[in-house]
Design an enzyme around this catalytic site. Sequence first.
Site, short mmCIF file in Angstrom:
data_model
loop_
_atom_site.label_atom_id
_atom_site.label_comp_id
_atom_site.label_asym_id
_atom_site.label_seq_id
_atom_site.Cartn_x
_atom_site.Cartn_y
_atom_site.Cartn_z
N LYS A 109 0.97 -1.24 0.16
CA LYS A 109 0.05 -0.04 -0.27
C LYS A 109 1.14 1.53 0.43
O LYS A 109 1.94 1.44 -0.18
CB LYS A 109 -1.00 0.45 1.18
CG LYS A 109 -0.25 -0.15 2.28
CD LYS A 109 -0.85 -0.29 3.75
CE LYS A 109 -0.33 -0.83 4.97
NZ LYS A 109 -1.74 -0.57 6.04
N TYR A 112 12.90 31.34 2.06
CA TYR A 112 12.12 31.90 2.89
C TYR A 112 12.23 32.48 4.14
O TYR A 112 12.67 31.38 5.04
CB TYR A 112 10.76 30.84 2.42
CG TYR A 112 10.55 30.83 1.14
CD1 TYR A 112 10.06 31.44 0.05
CD2 TYR A 112 10.44 29.90 0.12
CE1 TYR A 112 9.51 31.92 -0.68
CE2 TYR A 112 9.82 29.95 -0.69
CZ TYR A 112 9.26 31.07 -1.52
OH TYR A 112 9.21 30.28 -2.61
#
Length: 390
Positions: free
Chosen positions: A34, A276
Site C-alpha cells: 500500500k 523563505y
Amino acid sequence: MRTEAVIYLNRFKDNINAVKARIGKERRICVPVKANGYGHGALKIAKKSLEYGAYCLGVATVKEGIELRKGGIKAPVLLFSQPHPDEIPEILEARLSPFLSDIEFTSILNSLAGKKKIKLPVHLKIDTGMGRIGCPVNEAASLAKHIKKCAALELTGTATHLAVSDSADSNDINYTAMQLKLFKKAIAAIKNAGVNPGIVHAANSGAVILHPEAWFDMVRPGILLYGYKAADEYELPLASLKKMSKFKALQIEPVMELKSTVTLIKKIKKGETVSYGRTWTVAQDTFIAIIPTGYGDGFPRLASGRWQVEIGGELYPVAGRICMDQCCIDIGPKPGVQRWDEVIIFGSRQQTADEIIIRQSAADLAKAVRTIPYEITCNINRRVPRVYKE
C-alpha cells in the site's frame, strides 16, 4: 541526475529472507505494498515480493489493487481498509480479497458477486483492541457463519491487527497478549461453529520481532521488509527477553536511498539571509550549495535547520527553510564540494571492518522531525524517479 530514490532490491530480498528465517518455513508472508509500496514503488516491489517467496500482497485502496492487477499480478491481493459499496464492482472485476467486518457490507458484496456469478475470496477481520475496523470478538463466529452461507463468498482467512506490538513497554506487551488471547478465543468459536477460518494472521512488523505467539499461519510485516525495525528485541523486559533468547536478532537494511545533485554553488556574505522567512542569517562568509529537492519531493519542511546531507562522505547542514522544489546547504567558507556532486539526503551505506552501517537513514530523519520512518518513505513523491538496483 536530479533527485531520485534508489531502491536496493538485494536488501529487500535479504529482509524477506531474514523474516522467513525468523518465522519458519511453514508460515506464509503477506507483503503490504500500500501507499506505493511504502514509497518504494508498488508494482516493482509486488513482483519482487512474489519472486522472493511472498504468498500474497496487501493494499489499502481498491485503486491500489487494480493497479497491481493491471500490472500483471495474479497472486491474492488483500484489501485491508473498508471499501465503499460503490467500489464493489471494481473489487469483483479485480478479484481483490476484502476484509469483512459486518453483515451489512458482507451481504451487499455477496449479492453483487452472485449476480456476476463470482466466488470471491474474503477475509474476516476481528477487532481485538485496535478500535478500528473489525467485528467484535463475540460476533466473530456469527459473522463467519453468515459468510459461510453466502454462496458467492469464500472465507479464506481470518485476521486481527495489533495496536502496540511494536512496544517493549510492559503494559503494551500485556495488551498485545490480551489481544492475542481474544483472537484465539474468536478463532476457537469460529471453528466450534463449524466454519474453517482459513489462513489465520495477526502479526505486523512489531509482532514479527517481539511476539512469536502472534505468527499463526501468516505474517504481515510492512516497514520491517523495507528496512526499519518497529521494535528492538534488546529493549524487552527481562522476562520477555528470556522467551526471545532462542531467536537471533533480526538483521535488516533500509531499502531506499534518497539522492540528489548540487546544481549551483554561490557565495553568501556574513549577515545575509537565506530562503523563505529569512530564518537563517549567515554568521560568516560561506558558500551555499543548491540542490533540487524540497518538500514537494518528500523532503520534510520540518527538517529545516534540523538535518544535514552527505556530500563526498562529509555532512553539511541545511541552511534556511526547505522550499517546495529546492533547498540550500551550507558547505562552509572553504568548500570541498563541487557543482554536480552527488548528494545523499538519507540512506547512505558504509562498510566498516566489522559491520555495515547505514548513515542518515529515514529513521534518523524521522526522529529529527518527530515522526516515523513510514511517513518519510511514503511521502517521497511520485515525481521522484525510482531507480532499482539488484
